[in-house]
Motif scaffolding. Structure first.
Motif, PDB file in Angstrom:
ATOM      1  N   PHE A   1       0.837  -1.203   0.000  1.00 40.61           N
ATOM      2  CA  PHE A   1       0.000   0.000   0.000  1.00 40.61           C
ATOM      3  C   PHE A   1       0.874   1.256   0.000  1.00 40.61           C
ATOM      4  CE2 PHE A   1      -3.781  -2.415   1.799  1.00 40.61           C
ATOM      5  CZ  PHE A   1      -4.638  -2.101   0.749  1.00 40.61           C
ATOM      6  N   ILE A   2       1.925   1.256   0.803  1.00 39.03           N
ATOM      7  CA  ILE A   2       2.820   2.417   0.881  1.00 39.03           C
ATOM      8  C   ILE A   2       3.417   2.731  -0.481  1.00 39.03           C
ATOM      9  CG2 ILE A   2       5.061   3.193   1.793  1.00 39.03           C
ATOM     10  CD1 ILE A   2       4.315   1.669   4.402  1.00 39.03           C
ATOM     11  N   SER A   3       3.855   1.688  -1.183  1.00 34.78           N
ATOM     12  CA  SER A   3       4.547   1.892  -2.462  1.00 34.78           C
ATOM     13  C   SER A   3       3.639   2.450  -3.548  1.00 34.78           C
ATOM     14  CB  SER A   3       5.149   0.571  -2.938  1.00 34.78           C
ATOM     15  OG  SER A   3       4.148  -0.340  -3.356  1.00 34.78           O
ATOM     16  N   LYS A   4       2.321   2.321  -3.378  1.00 34.33           N
ATOM     17  CA  LYS A   4       1.376   2.750  -4.415  1.00 34.33           C
ATOM     18  C   LYS A   4       0.550   3.974  -4.010  1.00 34.33           C
ATOM     19  CE  LYS A   4       0.703   0.686  -7.728  1.00 34.33           C
ATOM     20  NZ  LYS A   4       1.275   0.803  -9.086  1.00 34.33           N
ATOM     21  N   SER A   5       0.907   4.609  -2.891  1.00 28.28           N
ATOM     22  CA  SER A   5       0.112   5.724  -2.365  1.00 28.28           C
ATOM     23  C   SER A   5       0.857   7.055  -2.462  1.00 28.28           C
ATOM     24  CB  SER A   5      -0.261   5.463  -0.897  1.00 28.28           C
ATOM     25  OG  SER A   5      -1.033   4.284  -0.783  1.00 28.28           O
ATOM     26  N   LYS A   6       0.120   8.106  -2.825  1.00 26.68           N
ATOM     27  CA  LYS A   6       0.707   9.447  -2.867  1.00 26.68           C
ATOM     28  C   LYS A   6       1.061   9.943  -1.477  1.00 26.68           C
ATOM     29  CE  LYS A   6      -2.002  10.841  -6.943  1.00 26.68           C
ATOM     30  NZ  LYS A   6      -3.084  11.751  -7.422  1.00 26.68           N
ATOM     31  N   GLU A   7       0.218   9.619  -0.501  1.00 22.85           N
ATOM     32  CA  GLU A   7       0.451  10.011   0.886  1.00 22.85           C
ATOM     33  C   GLU A   7       0.254   8.801   1.788  1.00 22.85           C
ATOM     34  OE1 GLU A   7      -1.355  13.668   2.382  1.00 22.85           O
ATOM     35  OE2 GLU A   7      -2.012  14.109   0.341  1.00 22.85           O
ATOM     36  N   VAL A   8       1.055   8.729   2.837  1.00 28.91           N
ATOM     37  CA  VAL A   8       0.919   7.674   3.845  1.00 28.91           C
ATOM     38  C   VAL A   8       0.674   8.349   5.183  1.00 28.91           C
ATOM     39  CG1 VAL A   8       2.039   5.748   5.018  1.00 28.91           C
ATOM     40  CG2 VAL A   8       2.437   6.129   2.566  1.00 28.91           C
ATOM     41  N   ILE A   9      -0.483   8.085   5.759  1.00 28.37           N
ATOM     42  CA  ILE A   9      -0.888   8.733   7.003  1.00 28.37           C
ATOM     43  C   ILE A   9      -0.985   7.671   8.094  1.00 28.37           C
ATOM     44  CG2 ILE A   9      -2.679  10.091   8.139  1.00 28.37           C
ATOM     45  CD1 ILE A   9      -3.357  11.180   5.317  1.00 28.37           C
ATOM     46  N   ALA A  10      -0.129   7.790   9.102  1.00 29.30           N
ATOM     47  CA  ALA A  10      -0.117   6.840  10.203  1.00 29.30           C
ATOM     48  C   ALA A  10      -1.050   7.317  11.307  1.00 29.30           C
ATOM     49  CB  ALA A  10       1.297   6.669  10.742  1.00 29.30           C
ATOM     50  N   LEU A  11      -1.967   6.446  11.718  1.00 28.61           N
ATOM     51  CA  LEU A  11      -2.910   6.741  12.795  1.00 28.61           C
ATOM     52  C   LEU A  11      -2.388   6.036  14.045  1.00 28.61           C
ATOM     53  CD1 LEU A  11      -6.227   6.080  10.806  1.00 28.61           C
ATOM     54  CD2 LEU A  11      -4.893   8.200  10.949  1.00 28.61           C
ATOM     55  N   VAL A  12      -1.776   6.797  14.949  1.00 29.48           N
ATOM     56  CA  VAL A  12      -1.026   6.205  16.058  1.00 29.48           C
ATOM     57  C   VAL A  12      -1.440   6.863  17.369  1.00 29.48           C
ATOM     58  CG1 VAL A  12       1.270   5.626  16.920  1.00 29.48           C
ATOM     59  CG2 VAL A  12       0.923   5.947  14.456  1.00 29.48           C
ATOM     60  N   ASP A  13      -2.137   6.138  18.246  1.00 30.81           N
ATOM     61  CA  ASP A  13      -2.504   6.769  19.516  1.00 30.81           C
ATOM     62  C   ASP A  13      -1.250   6.949  20.379  1.00 30.81           C
ATOM     63  OD1 ASP A  13      -2.341   4.808  21.864  1.00 30.81           O
ATOM     64  OD2 ASP A  13      -3.505   3.613  20.455  1.00 30.81           O
ATOM     65  N   LYS A  14      -1.336   7.856  21.330  1.00 35.99           N
ATOM     66  CA  LYS A  14      -0.150   8.317  22.053  1.00 35.99           C
ATOM     67  C   LYS A  14       0.527   7.223  22.872  1.00 35.99           C
ATOM     68  CE  LYS A  14      -2.599  10.066  26.157  1.00 35.99           C
ATOM     69  NZ  LYS A  14      -2.887  11.276  26.958  1.00 35.99           N
ATOM     70  N   THR A  15      -0.169   6.130  23.164  1.00 30.96           N
ATOM     71  CA  THR A  15       0.446   5.049  23.948  1.00 30.96           C
ATOM     72  C   THR A  15       1.437   4.234  23.130  1.00 30.96           C
ATOM     73  OG1 THR A  15      -1.262   3.386  23.426  1.00 30.96           O
ATOM     74  CG2 THR A  15      -1.690   4.870  25.283  1.00 30.96           C
ATOM     75  N   LYS A  16       1.461   4.400  21.806  1.00 36.57           N
ATOM     76  CA  LYS A  16       2.332   3.595  20.938  1.00 36.57           C
ATOM     77  C   LYS A  16       3.748   4.178  20.805  1.00 36.57           C
ATOM     78  CE  LYS A  16      -1.219   1.003  19.546  1.00 36.57           C
ATOM     79  NZ  LYS A  16      -1.755   1.184  18.193  1.00 36.57           N
ATOM     80  N   PHE A  17       3.944   5.430  21.237  1.00 39.15           N
ATOM     81  CA  PHE A  17       5.247   6.069  21.044  1.00 39.15           C
ATOM     82  C   PHE A  17       6.279   5.531  22.035  1.00 39.15           C
ATOM     83  CE2 PHE A  17       2.453   8.919  18.834  1.00 39.15           C
ATOM     84  CZ  PHE A  17       3.203   9.284  17.738  1.00 39.15           C
TER      85      PHE A  17
END
Length: 250
Positions: A194-210
């Motif tokens: 999906f990343i390789s074929k997308s103009k933009e890659v938007i990561a949805l990451v809640d704050k507990t994942k950092f």
């Protein structure tokens, strides 16, 4: 649930040693095995532990909690991210939606939008969007039952046949040292397509994942266009200090 002092004590014991058997926990807590089983069932429903035969363990880098277990974890944080992300989607766009619990919340928010073309390998997201008027393409492949995702060569080949305006991606962890990571090698392979074929890659990451890392690195940080997360105590900013894309807190 966490107002229950026994639940906190169970987690403390599992933090010291994981896994533990039901008999061991009953001895440590000085309660019956029936009481331990009841407490473990509640902790499992909140996605805080993994039930095993005769005992329990904490989730680890290589053990992925089931979708239904993770769904209740930090649900309000996921909803905040999903709502903001959906508000940015423009009518007529072709978007791709990843697997995972935040992606499922994002799919729910898309029910409020019009005239989208959506690709996904998530059975959960496809089921939600079946109620919409959007054009929905469910990517086929081998069913990964724990995540209800489609993976394998068929899924990858299908994803690579199309072009997407945006790919909305979920992650198990994200850190400066390990980068964007996930539990599953199979899911990560589809994400990369999906990343390789997308103009933009938007990561949805809640704050507990950092600051956390999981089994497999998904991509390089510079392959992500935008990270959408929650307002926090600065951990996200520290971990993303060298991120060249947009870091949006909601």
């Amino acid at each position: 649930m966490m107002e229950n002092p026994r639940a906190k004590e169970i987690l403390e014991h599992l933090n010291r040693r994981s896994p533990l058997s039901i008999d061991e926990l009953a001895t440590l807590l000085a309660v019956s095995t029936v009481t331990v089983r009841r407490d473990l069932a509640e902790l499992e429903n909140e996605g805080l532990i993994i039930r095993q035969r005769g005992g329990a363990a904490l989730p680890s880098n290589s053990i992925e909690p089931m979708f239904y277990q993770r769904h209740k974890q930090h649900l309000e944080l996921k909803k905040q991210i999903a709502k903001y992300a959906a508000e940015q989607v423009e009518e007529g766009e072709v978007i791709a939606i990843d697997v995972g619990t935040t992606a499922a919340e994002f799919a729910k928010e898309l029910l409020k939008k019009n005239n989208l073309t959506v690709f996904t390998n998530s059975f959960q997201a496809a089921s939600i969007l079946a109620k919409s008027q959007h054009q929905v393409y469910f990517v086929g492949g081998m069913l990964r039952k724990s995540e209800m995702s489609m993976v394998g060569s068929i899924a990858k080949d299908t994803v690579l046949k199309f072009n997407y305006d945006r790919f909305y991606m979920g992650l198990a962890g994200i850190s400066h040292s390990a980068g964007p990571t996930d539990y599953s090698l199979e899911d990560a392979e589809v994400k990369r397509c999906f990343i390789s074929k997308s103009k933009e890659v938007i990561a949805l990451v809640d704050k507990t994942k950092f600051g956390k890392s999981s089994l497999v690195k998904v991509c390089e940080m510079d392959e992500i266009t935008t990270v959408i997360t929650n307002q926090d105590d600065g951990v996200a900013g520290q971990e993303m200090a060298y991120f060249r894309g947009k870091l949006i807190t909601v």
